[in-house]
Design a protein around this motif. Structure first.
Motif, mmCIF file in Angstrom:
data_model
loop_
_atom_site.group_PDB
_atom_site.id
_atom_site.type_symbol
_atom_site.label_atom_id
_atom_site.label_comp_id
_atom_site.label_asym_id
_atom_site.label_seq_id
_atom_site.Cartn_x
_atom_site.Cartn_y
_atom_site.Cartn_z
ATOM 1 N N PRO A 277 33.580 43.152 35.171
ATOM 2 C CA PRO A 277 33.419 42.448 36.450
ATOM 3 C C PRO A 277 34.358 41.256 36.576
ATOM 4 O O PRO A 277 34.849 40.968 37.670
ATOM 5 N N ALA A 278 34.645 40.583 35.453
ATOM 6 C CA ALA A 278 35.526 39.408 35.534
ATOM 7 C C ALA A 278 36.923 39.830 36.007
ATOM 8 O O ALA A 278 37.570 39.125 36.775
ATOM 9 N N ARG A 279 37.376 41.014 35.559
ATOM 10 C CA ARG A 279 38.699 41.505 35.982
ATOM 11 C C ARG A 279 38.665 41.885 37.458
ATOM 12 O O ARG A 279 39.591 41.601 38.211
ATOM 13 N N SER A 280 37.574 42.533 37.856
ATOM 14 C CA SER A 280 37.467 42.968 39.258
ATOM 15 C C SER A 280 37.389 41.768 40.179
ATOM 16 O O SER A 280 38.007 41.752 41.249
ATOM 17 N N SER A 281 36.635 40.719 39.776
ATOM 18 C CA SER A 281 36.509 39.561 40.670
ATOM 19 C C SER A 281 37.840 38.806 40.746
ATOM 20 O O SER A 281 38.200 38.281 41.800
ATOM 21 N N ALA A 282 38.590 38.783 39.627
ATOM 22 C CA ALA A 282 39.900 38.118 39.648
ATOM 23 C C ALA A 282 40.851 38.882 40.593
ATOM 24 O O ALA A 282 41.601 38.272 41.359
ATOM 25 N N LEU A 283 40.777 40.200 40.521
ATOM 26 C CA LEU A 283 41.606 41.040 41.406
ATOM 27 C C LEU A 283 41.280 40.757 42.873
ATOM 28 O O LEU A 283 42.166 40.567 43.707
ATOM 29 N N LEU A 284 39.996 40.689 43.152
ATOM 30 C CA LEU A 284 39.542 40.434 44.520
ATOM 31 C C LEU A 284 40.012 39.053 44.989
ATOM 32 O O LEU A 284 40.540 38.910 46.103
ATOM 33 N N GLY A 285 39.837 38.052 44.118
ATOM 34 C CA GLY A 285 40.262 36.688 44.458
ATOM 35 C C GLY A 285 41.752 36.636 44.748
ATOM 36 O O GLY A 285 42.200 35.948 45.670
ATOM 37 N N ARG A 286 42.521 37.413 43.965
ATOM 38 C CA ARG A 286 43.977 37.430 44.137
ATOM 39 C C ARG A 286 44.358 38.045 45.490
ATOM 40 O O ARG A 286 45.149 37.486 46.237
ATOM 41 N N TRP A 287 43.762 39.179 45.798
ATOM 42 C CA TRP A 287 44.115 39.870 47.050
ATOM 43 C C TRP A 287 43.783 39.023 48.275
ATOM 44 O O TRP A 287 44.583 38.911 49.191
ATOM 45 N N ILE A 298 34.743 46.010 46.883
ATOM 46 C CA ILE A 298 35.024 46.295 45.482
ATOM 47 C C ILE A 298 33.710 46.381 44.713
ATOM 48 O O ILE A 298 32.737 45.713 45.071
ATOM 49 N N ASN A 299 33.706 47.215 43.690
ATOM 50 C CA ASN A 299 32.499 47.340 42.854
ATOM 51 C C ASN A 299 32.576 46.427 41.645
ATOM 52 O O ASN A 299 33.632 46.315 41.020
ATOM 53 N N PHE A 300 31.473 45.774 41.326
ATOM 54 C CA PHE A 300 31.354 45.067 40.048
ATOM 55 C C PHE A 300 30.408 45.898 39.169
ATOM 56 O O PHE A 300 29.239 46.055 39.500
ATOM 57 N N ARG A 340 24.849 52.533 41.032
ATOM 58 C CA ARG A 340 23.994 52.693 39.846
ATOM 59 C C ARG A 340 23.954 51.363 39.115
ATOM 60 O O ARG A 340 23.354 50.412 39.584
ATOM 61 N N GLU A 341 24.654 51.276 37.945
ATOM 62 C CA GLU A 341 24.689 50.002 37.214
ATOM 63 C C GLU A 341 25.817 49.153 37.793
ATOM 64 O O GLU A 341 26.807 48.896 37.091
ATOM 65 N N GLU A 342 25.715 48.778 39.018
ATOM 66 C CA GLU A 342 26.816 48.078 39.683
ATOM 67 C C GLU A 342 26.313 47.487 40.988
ATOM 68 O O GLU A 342 25.231 47.831 41.476
ATOM 69 N N VAL A 343 27.109 46.571 41.531
ATOM 70 C CA VAL A 343 26.870 46.091 42.891
ATOM 71 C C VAL A 343 28.194 46.205 43.649
ATOM 72 O O VAL A 343 29.260 46.318 43.036
ATOM 73 N N THR A 344 28.086 46.172 44.957
ATOM 74 C CA THR A 344 29.286 46.248 45.789
ATOM 75 C C THR A 344 29.512 44.881 46.421
ATOM 76 O O THR A 344 28.569 44.278 46.931
ATOM 77 N N CYS A 345 30.750 44.416 46.357
ATOM 78 C CA CYS A 345 31.074 43.100 46.899
ATOM 79 C C CYS A 345 31.974 43.264 48.125
ATOM 80 O O CYS A 345 32.868 44.116 48.133
ATOM 81 N N HIS A 346 31.700 42.479 49.135
ATOM 82 C CA HIS A 346 32.508 42.516 50.359
ATOM 83 C C HIS A 346 33.004 41.114 50.668
ATOM 84 O O HIS A 346 32.248 40.144 50.583
ATOM 85 N N VAL A 347 34.283 41.017 50.991
ATOM 86 C CA VAL A 347 34.853 39.735 51.399
ATOM 87 C C VAL A 347 35.592 39.950 52.711
ATOM 88 O O VAL A 347 36.288 40.955 52.894
#
Ligand code: SAM
Length: 361
Positions: A277-287, A298-300, A340-347
């Motif tokens: 999740p830390a990689r995915s959130s960094a990717l999201l923050g970057r975009w 994006i999924n965490f 499943r073992e995840e949440v979906t994030c929307h920005v």
């Protein structure tokens, strides 16, 4: 009525409880959660009369991450010989409803009660409309939830359409489209249902808009974007479904999604890569922070123990990136039914008027 009943994914009762505990504390309303592992239900009890209702009004349902549905009400014991009479009596103490939803927990035990709820559905509806506790013409009235824990115990509760999920138990009735390349397609569709109001679909997912799908193969999410007549850059080393490529709306780039930078800004970035999740959130923050896209989903993935804390941290990281870039955006997470073992994030960038499709240096 001193209680809120919340539906969640089985196994996420702890997260749902922790979230409610924190939010009720933040609103200054005393309450405690009652959970049973894998029951898919969480009771949130506010001992002070009126507090449960106040809490429900003060919270925005769409801000809850782990709750799929909720209702305000009370538990009732019902004898097997006549379940309907005590339910009618309980309904006389609550508001008039526009409809009745028969529910169970989303568990095997819950599913085993489908025959009972099916059998009770018609007689209950008839009795409730006859007694006028349910009046279908009153479309602005709350929904009546009858959630059967067993054949002898039912939660009688109410939810308001403007502040609750639009489906019984919070489970959307979505079908995998026949020509979609994977079941994952439903995740993106459900995310849109949750994060984008229906009357904004045509302006926010419009024909000709551009999207980047990171970790796209075989193409379930790309299918949804193509279905909205968007032009998609699909980034994945794996193969995309040929039927999607035949649409002429998809450019497949075999590359690492984390290294990929679009040549021009795009309306949407979506990402279903399985990673920390830390990689995915960094990717999201970057975009979003660099202005590469206006909206993102994006999924965490959450294989760890401290799942609630992890999600909160991810959201904080994204927010910190946006603050650093001086970008005002809405950041929200939801555990969708398809998650499943995840949440979906929307920005979504809020000053969308100033967003322009332009070349990136
Ligand atoms: C869960 S699947 C995506 C399913 C897709 N959303 C769909 O609906 O069909 C994850 C995909 O991410 C891809 N993937 C994993 N790491 C990646 C990376 N660093 N860059 C790009 N794609 C990656 C995998 O090849 C895999 O196809």
């Amino acid at each position: 009525m001193r209680e809120l009943l919340l539906h969640c994914r089985p196994g996420f009762e702890g997260e749902t409880a922790a979230e409610m505990q924190e939010l009720s504390g933040a609103k200054g309303i005393a309450g405690y959660a009652v959970t049973k592992d894998n029951s898919a239900l969480v009771r949130f009890v506010c001992p002070q009369e009126g507090d449960a209702e106040r809490l429900m009004t003060k919270l925005r349902f769409r801000d809850l991450i782990f709750a799929r549905q909720w209702a305000l009400g009370e538990w009732l014991d019902v004898p097997v010989e006549d379940r309907i009479s005590p339910i009618i009596t309980a309904c006389s103490k609550g508001p008039i409803a526009s409809c009745v939803w028969l529910e169970t927990a989303d568990t095997n035990d819950g599913k085993a009660m489908a025959a009972l709820t099916k059998k009770l559905s018609r007689p209950l509806e008839t009795a409730l409309t006859k007694t006028r506790f349910v009046r279908p013409a009153k479309t602005d009235a709350p929904r009546l939830h009858l959630c059967f824990e067993s054949g002898q115990r039912v939660f009688v509760g109410w939810s308001w359409a403007s502040n609750a999920a639009p489906w019984p138990m919070g489970i959307p009735r979505l079908k995998v489209p026949r020509d979609a390349p994977s079941r994952s397609t439903l995740k993106l569709e459900e995310a849109w249902h949750h994060f984008v109001p229906r009357d904004e679909w045509d302006s926010r997912m419009a024909p000709g808009m551009t999207a980047v799908d990171l970790g796209a193969a075989p193409g379930g999410w790309t299918w949804q974007l193509v279905n909205r007549h968007m032009n998609v850059i699909a980034v994945d080393n794996g193969p995309m479904a040929p039927s999607l490529m035949d649409s002429g709306q998809v450019e497949h780039i075999q590359a690492d999604g984390y290294m990929f930078k679009p040549k021009r800004t795009v309306h949407w970035m979506v990402c279903d890569i399985v990673d920390k999740p830390a990689r995915s959130s960094a990717l999201l923050g970057r975009w979003i922070g660099r202005g590469w896209c206006r909206e993102a989903i994006i999924n965490f993935k959450l294989p760890m123990k401290q799942r609630y804390q992890e999600v909160m941290q991810c959201m904080e990281h994204v927010q910190a990136d946006l603050d650093a870039a001086g970008i005002k955006a809405s950041v929200a997470c939801k555990q969708l039914y398809s998650d499943r073992e995840e949440v979906t994030c929307h920005v979504r960038v809020l000053h969308a008027g100033s967003f322009k499709i332009q070349a990136l240096g």
